[in-house]
Write a protein that holds these residues in place. Structure first.
Motif, PDB file in Angstrom:
ATOM      1  N   ILE A  81      -3.052  -2.867  -9.861  1.00 49.33           N
ATOM      2  CA  ILE A  81      -1.658  -2.217  -8.957  1.00 49.33           C
ATOM      3  C   ILE A  81      -2.331  -2.282  -7.708  1.00 49.33           C
ATOM      4  O   ILE A  81      -3.289  -1.639  -7.527  1.00 49.33           O
ATOM      5  CB  ILE A  81      -1.284  -0.908  -9.776  1.00 49.33           C
ATOM      6  N   GLY A  82      -1.364  -2.537  -6.547  1.00 51.29           N
ATOM      7  CA  GLY A  82      -1.939  -2.314  -5.216  1.00 51.29           C
ATOM      8  C   GLY A  82      -2.772  -3.595  -4.958  1.00 51.29           C
ATOM      9  O   GLY A  82      -3.162  -4.562  -5.461  1.00 51.29           O
ATOM     10  N   LEU A  83      -3.610  -3.097  -3.844  1.00 45.70           N
ATOM     11  CA  LEU A  83      -4.626  -4.038  -3.331  1.00 45.70           C
ATOM     12  C   LEU A  83      -5.763  -3.916  -3.934  1.00 45.70           C
ATOM     13  O   LEU A  83      -6.443  -2.885  -4.195  1.00 45.70           O
ATOM     14  CB  LEU A  83      -4.502  -3.571  -1.870  1.00 45.70           C
ATOM     15  N   ALA A 107      -7.401  -5.595   4.430  1.00 43.80           N
ATOM     16  CA  ALA A 107      -6.328  -4.795   4.987  1.00 43.80           C
ATOM     17  C   ALA A 107      -6.883  -3.493   5.687  1.00 43.80           C
ATOM     18  O   ALA A 107      -6.224  -2.927   6.717  1.00 43.80           O
ATOM     19  CB  ALA A 107      -5.364  -4.323   3.959  1.00 43.80           C
ATOM     20  N   HIS A 108      -7.875  -3.032   5.496  1.00 47.36           N
ATOM     21  CA  HIS A 108      -8.540  -1.863   5.985  1.00 47.36           C
ATOM     22  C   HIS A 108      -9.642  -2.163   6.744  1.00 47.36           C
ATOM     23  O   HIS A 108     -10.551  -1.159   7.162  1.00 47.36           O
ATOM     24  CB  HIS A 108      -8.837  -0.877   4.785  1.00 47.36           C
ATOM     25  N   LEU A 148      -3.165   1.640  -3.229  1.00 48.53           N
ATOM     26  CA  LEU A 148      -1.968   1.964  -3.520  1.00 48.53           C
ATOM     27  C   LEU A 148      -1.044   2.009  -2.416  1.00 48.53           C
ATOM     28  O   LEU A 148       0.194   1.764  -2.487  1.00 48.53           O
ATOM     29  CB  LEU A 148      -1.720   2.984  -4.292  1.00 48.53           C
ATOM     30  N   GLN A 149      -1.357   2.293  -1.429  1.00 47.72           N
ATOM     31  CA  GLN A 149      -0.806   2.432  -0.124  1.00 47.72           C
ATOM     32  C   GLN A 149      -1.369   1.843   1.141  1.00 47.72           C
ATOM     33  O   GLN A 149      -1.240   1.948   2.258  1.00 47.72           O
ATOM     34  CB  GLN A 149      -0.393   4.072   0.209  1.00 47.72           C
ATOM     35  N   PHE A 150      -1.673   0.413   1.154  1.00 45.59           N
ATOM     36  CA  PHE A 150      -2.352  -0.128   1.894  1.00 45.59           C
ATOM     37  C   PHE A 150      -1.609  -0.826   3.095  1.00 45.59           C
ATOM     38  O   PHE A 150      -1.896  -1.275   4.082  1.00 45.59           O
ATOM     39  CB  PHE A 150      -2.879  -1.590   0.968  1.00 45.59           C
ATOM     40  N   GLU A 151      -0.072  -0.711   3.102  1.00 40.24           N
ATOM     41  CA  GLU A 151       0.692  -1.078   4.175  1.00 40.24           C
ATOM     42  C   GLU A 151       0.670  -0.070   5.367  1.00 40.24           C
ATOM     43  O   GLU A 151       0.708  -0.469   6.217  1.00 40.24           O
ATOM     44  CB  GLU A 151       2.048  -1.277   3.686  1.00 40.24           C
ATOM     45  N   GLN A 152      -0.189   1.212   4.924  1.00 37.54           N
ATOM     46  CA  GLN A 152      -0.070   2.101   6.000  1.00 37.54           C
ATOM     47  C   GLN A 152      -1.279   1.550   7.063  1.00 37.54           C
ATOM     48  O   GLN A 152      -2.136   1.068   6.605  1.00 37.54           O
ATOM     49  CB  GLN A 152      -0.429   3.483   5.412  1.00 37.54           C
TER      50      GLN A 152
END
Length: 157
Positions: A81-83, A107-108, A148-152
């Motif tokens: 789930i998520g990235l 992504a990070h 789970l909140q990788f778009e931030q």
């Protein structure tokens, strides 16, 4: 019951790089997640696989870790789930403690976090000059939140 006792910090400089004793590549994914618990699968250097259950969000958490076959880990990562988190972990010994410095990729990219595991909450490791703000217990800096909140943007976390 297994306990994980750790403090977590943002890293403000590359001063740790000359003291690295070990480096490994990690891929980890979350296959179940709730606010205060998670089930994670991790592949280390592509050939060591573990399944980990963590419960809690403070400095001390319950942690249960089990070796699993690499093929199972690969399959579980495919159900993430998520990235899928990708990072390089560097062990850095400093004054009686081993710091784990995680350099994130994908992504990070650009995010660097240091953790120090302790035997007891009363342990008081001396802080290296390359660590910055303490983020222990701040969910937004947990691997779970990053997955789970990788778009931030982590600069705005």
């Amino acid at each position: 019951m297994a306990k994980e006792i750790e403090r977590k910090f943002l890293v403000r400089s590359d001063g740790w790089r000359n003291f690295v004793s070990n480096t490994r590549s990690l891929r980890q994914a979350y296959i179940s997640s709730m606010e205060d618990r998670s089930v994670r699968v991790r592949l280390e250097n592509g050939h060591i696989a573990t399944l980990t259950v963590k419960i809690g969000r403070t400095m001390t958490r319950d942690e249960f870790e089990y070796a699993i076959p690499v093929a199972d880990a690969e399959e579980l990562i495919g159900t993430a789930i998520g990235l899928v988190i990708r990072k390089t972990r560097h062990n850095v010994p400093f004054k009686g403690f081993v710091w784990e410095v995680d350099v994130f990729e994908g992504a990070h990219e650009g995010l660097v976090i240091a953790e120090v595991e302790m035997g007891d909450e009363s342990d008081n490791p001396e802080l290296p000059d390359w660590v910055g703000d303490e983020v222990t217990g701040q969910y937004r800096y947990s691997n779970q939140a990053l997955a789970l909140q990788f778009e931030q943007e982590y600069n705005g976390l």
